[in-house]
Write an enzyme that holds these catalytic residues in place. Structure first.
Site, PDB file in Angstrom:
ATOM      1  N   PRO A   1      27.327  14.722 -44.800  1.00  0.00           N
ATOM      2  CA  PRO A   1      26.676  15.143 -46.039  1.00  0.00           C
ATOM      3  C   PRO A   1      26.647  14.063 -47.116  1.00  0.00           C
ATOM      4  O   PRO A   1      27.622  13.318 -47.288  1.00  0.00           O
ATOM      5  CB  PRO A   1      27.526  16.332 -46.503  1.00  0.00           C
ATOM      6  CG  PRO A   1      28.839  16.160 -45.819  1.00  0.00           C
ATOM      7  CD  PRO A   1      28.526  15.514 -44.496  1.00  0.00           C
ATOM      8  N   ASN A   2      25.534  14.016 -47.782  1.00  0.00           N
ATOM      9  CA  ASN A   2      25.277  13.105 -48.919  1.00  0.00           C
ATOM     10  C   ASN A   2      25.059  11.651 -48.513  1.00  0.00           C
ATOM     11  O   ASN A   2      24.699  10.831 -49.361  1.00  0.00           O
ATOM     12  CB  ASN A   2      26.401  13.177 -49.983  1.00  0.00           C
ATOM     13  CG  ASN A   2      26.517  14.560 -50.573  1.00  0.00           C
ATOM     14  OD1 ASN A   2      25.518  15.138 -50.989  1.00  0.00           O
ATOM     15  ND2 ASN A   2      27.718  15.117 -50.596  1.00  0.00           N
TER      16      ASN A   2
ATOM     17  N   ARG B   1      23.306   6.610 -54.528  1.00  0.00           N
ATOM     18  CA  ARG B   1      24.525   7.404 -54.759  1.00  0.00           C
ATOM     19  C   ARG B   1      25.716   6.489 -55.070  1.00  0.00           C
ATOM     20  O   ARG B   1      26.162   5.744 -54.195  1.00  0.00           O
ATOM     21  CB  ARG B   1      24.832   8.201 -53.488  1.00  0.00           C
ATOM     22  CG  ARG B   1      26.115   8.965 -53.555  1.00  0.00           C
ATOM     23  CD  ARG B   1      26.511   9.508 -52.190  1.00  0.00           C
ATOM     24  NE  ARG B   1      27.770  10.203 -52.290  1.00  0.00           N
ATOM     25  CZ  ARG B   1      28.583  10.429 -51.288  1.00  0.00           C
ATOM     26  NH1 ARG B   1      28.271  10.037 -50.072  1.00  0.00           N
ATOM     27  NH2 ARG B   1      29.726  11.058 -51.475  1.00  0.00           N
TER      28      ARG B   1
ATOM     29  N   TYR C   1      29.696   2.885 -52.902  1.00  0.00           N
ATOM     30  CA  TYR C   1      29.146   2.914 -51.542  1.00  0.00           C
ATOM     31  C   TYR C   1      28.178   1.775 -51.236  1.00  0.00           C
ATOM     32  O   TYR C   1      27.733   1.643 -50.101  1.00  0.00           O
ATOM     33  CB  TYR C   1      28.472   4.276 -51.287  1.00  0.00           C
ATOM     34  CG  TYR C   1      29.442   5.433 -51.393  1.00  0.00           C
ATOM     35  CD1 TYR C   1      30.517   5.530 -50.519  1.00  0.00           C
ATOM     36  CD2 TYR C   1      29.297   6.417 -52.366  1.00  0.00           C
ATOM     37  CE1 TYR C   1      31.429   6.586 -50.619  1.00  0.00           C
ATOM     38  CE2 TYR C   1      30.193   7.473 -52.473  1.00  0.00           C
ATOM     39  CZ  TYR C   1      31.257   7.545 -51.592  1.00  0.00           C
ATOM     40  OH  TYR C   1      32.166   8.577 -51.685  1.00  0.00           O
TER      41      TYR C   1
ATOM     42  N   ASN D   1      30.561   9.234 -39.357  1.00  0.00           N
ATOM     43  CA  ASN D   1      31.037   9.284 -40.730  1.00  0.00           C
ATOM     44  C   ASN D   1      30.717  10.691 -41.213  1.00  0.00           C
ATOM     45  O   ASN D   1      29.568  10.991 -41.555  1.00  0.00           O
ATOM     46  CB  ASN D   1      30.341   8.236 -41.595  1.00  0.00           C
ATOM     47  CG  ASN D   1      30.874   8.232 -43.026  1.00  0.00           C
ATOM     48  OD1 ASN D   1      31.527   9.184 -43.458  1.00  0.00           O
ATOM     49  ND2 ASN D   1      30.570   7.186 -43.764  1.00  0.00           N
TER      50      ASN D   1
ATOM     51  N   ALA E   1      32.338  13.973 -46.714  1.00  0.00           N
ATOM     52  CA  ALA E   1      33.312  14.878 -47.339  1.00  0.00           C
ATOM     53  C   ALA E   1      33.944  15.843 -46.338  1.00  0.00           C
ATOM     54  O   ALA E   1      35.104  16.258 -46.514  1.00  0.00           O
ATOM     55  CB  ALA E   1      32.636  15.659 -48.461  1.00  0.00           C
TER      56      ALA E   1
ATOM     57  N   GLU F   1      35.774   6.824 -36.010  1.00  0.00           N
ATOM     58  CA  GLU F   1      35.465   7.297 -37.370  1.00  0.00           C
ATOM     59  C   GLU F   1      35.239   6.092 -38.274  1.00  0.00           C
ATOM     60  O   GLU F   1      35.998   5.117 -38.204  1.00  0.00           O
ATOM     61  CB  GLU F   1      36.661   8.114 -37.873  1.00  0.00           C
ATOM     62  CG  GLU F   1      36.568   8.511 -39.338  1.00  0.00           C
ATOM     63  CD  GLU F   1      37.525   9.642 -39.697  1.00  0.00           C
ATOM     64  OE1 GLU F   1      37.840  10.477 -38.826  1.00  0.00           O
ATOM     65  OE2 GLU F   1      37.955   9.690 -40.853  1.00  0.00           O
TER      66      GLU F   1
ATOM     67  N   HIS G   1      34.172   4.860 -42.449  1.00  0.00           N
ATOM     68  CA  HIS G   1      33.869   5.164 -43.852  1.00  0.00           C
ATOM     69  C   HIS G   1      33.466   3.888 -44.559  1.00  0.00           C
ATOM     70  O   HIS G   1      34.037   2.820 -44.289  1.00  0.00           O
ATOM     71  CB  HIS G   1      35.078   5.789 -44.558  1.00  0.00           C
ATOM     72  CG  HIS G   1      35.459   7.102 -43.984  1.00  0.00           C
ATOM     73  ND1 HIS G   1      34.753   8.251 -44.225  1.00  0.00           N
ATOM     74  CD2 HIS G   1      36.440   7.438 -43.115  1.00  0.00           C
ATOM     75  CE1 HIS G   1      35.293   9.250 -43.553  1.00  0.00           C
ATOM     76  NE2 HIS G   1      36.322   8.786 -42.856  1.00  0.00           N
TER      77      HIS G   1
ATOM     78  N   ARG H   1      41.464   5.577 -52.897  1.00  0.00           N
ATOM     79  CA  ARG H   1      40.732   6.512 -53.751  1.00  0.00           C
ATOM     80  C   ARG H   1      41.591   7.749 -54.064  1.00  0.00           C
ATOM     81  O   ARG H   1      42.809   7.697 -53.962  1.00  0.00           O
ATOM     82  CB  ARG H   1      39.400   6.862 -53.072  1.00  0.00           C
ATOM     83  CG  ARG H   1      38.550   5.605 -52.832  1.00  0.00           C
ATOM     84  CD  ARG H   1      37.185   5.937 -52.303  1.00  0.00           C
ATOM     85  NE  ARG H   1      36.429   6.725 -53.273  1.00  0.00           N
ATOM     86  CZ  ARG H   1      35.342   7.428 -52.960  1.00  0.00           C
ATOM     87  NH1 ARG H   1      34.883   7.418 -51.705  1.00  0.00           N
ATOM     88  NH2 ARG H   1      34.701   8.113 -53.882  1.00  0.00           N
TER      89      ARG H   1
HETATM   90  C1  DQA Z   1      32.854   8.525 -47.284  1.00  0.00           C
HETATM   91  C2  DQA Z   1      34.158   8.853 -47.997  1.00  0.00           C
HETATM   92  C3  DQA Z   1      34.261  10.339 -48.289  1.00  0.00           C
HETATM   93  O1  DQA Z   1      35.475  10.640 -48.974  1.00  0.00           O
HETATM   94  C4  DQA Z   1      33.108  10.793 -49.153  1.00  0.00           C
HETATM   95  O2  DQA Z   1      33.146  12.202 -49.329  1.00  0.00           O
HETATM   96  C5  DQA Z   1      31.780  10.367 -48.618  1.00  0.00           C
HETATM   97  C6  DQA Z   1      31.641   9.014 -48.073  1.00  0.00           C
HETATM   98  C7  DQA Z   1      32.676   6.996 -47.077  1.00  0.00           C
HETATM   99  O3  DQA Z   1      31.953   6.617 -46.175  1.00  0.00           O
HETATM  100  O4  DQA Z   1      33.261   6.206 -47.831  1.00  0.00           O
HETATM  101  O5  DQA Z   1      30.794  11.061 -48.736  1.00  0.00           O
HETATM  102  O6  DQA Z   1      32.864   9.123 -46.007  1.00  0.00           O
END
Ligand code: DQA
Length: 161
Positions: free
Chosen positions: A10-11, A18, A23, A74, A77, A98, A100, A107
């Site tokens: 998501p997102n 964003r 990011y 990835n 959240a 995984e 990120h 963080r």
């Molecule tokens: C994320 C880290 C997560 O905590 C966050 O909610 C994201 C992006 C990252 O790639 O840094 O949406 O997965």
């Protein structure tokens, strides 16, 4: 059958605009293009999926048992919240990595727990969009360890070149 299923949670469809200070400036399309290029170099077939919907992501991972040799993910959240995604990944037998973009350990506290890291082969965090390319490399190497040589296999089968 794809070699690597790449899942964007998501997102991540909003990357580029964003919170670029966290990011980075690359859009999801930029990252997908870079992953596709690198996968072609490595001789790996990739499929990429993005969803903001936890249920869609669960079903995608379930289907990967038939459709994919490995998963690079990835889950954004949902990483920090989703027992359902952890359980879906646990059922998948191939390599799982995984990634990120940000370094979750630097963080907020709530980002420091990952539901899914414990059912992965390993994690790559904190390298911005390069985390996906490093993760792809890791998956490639895990597949080789399992005897799946990608490009070499395809050449032997006459699929390419
Ligand atoms: C994320 C880290 C997560 O905590 C966050 O909610 C994201 C992006 C990252 O790639 O840094 O949406 O997965």
């Amino acid at each position: 059958m794809t070699d690597v299923l790449v899942i964007f949670g998501p997102n991540l469809n909003m990357l580029g605009t964003r919170e670029p200070e966290i990011y980075g400036a690359d859009s999801m399309a930029d990252i997908m293009a870079a992953v596709a290029d690198r996968a072609a170099d490595l001789g790996r077939r990739v499929e990429m999926v993005q969803s903001n919907d936890e249920a869609v992501l669960v079903t995608t991972i379930q289907n990967a048992r038939e459709d994919a040799a490995s998963i690079l993910f990835n889950l954004a959240a949902y990483t920090h919240t989703s027992v359902a995604l952890r359980d879906a990944l646990a059922m998948f037998d191939g390599p799982k990595v995984e990634v990120h973009l940000s370094n979750n350990d630097r963080r907020e506290d709530f980002r420091q727990a990952s539901m899914t890291a414990g059912v992965s082969d390993g994690s790559i965090v904190g390298f911005g969009s390069d985390s996906f390319l490093l993760g792809l490399e890791a998956i490639h190497r895990l597949l080789i360890r399992r005897g799946d040589n990608g490009m070499v296999r395809q050449i032997m089968n006459g699929d390419i070149g």
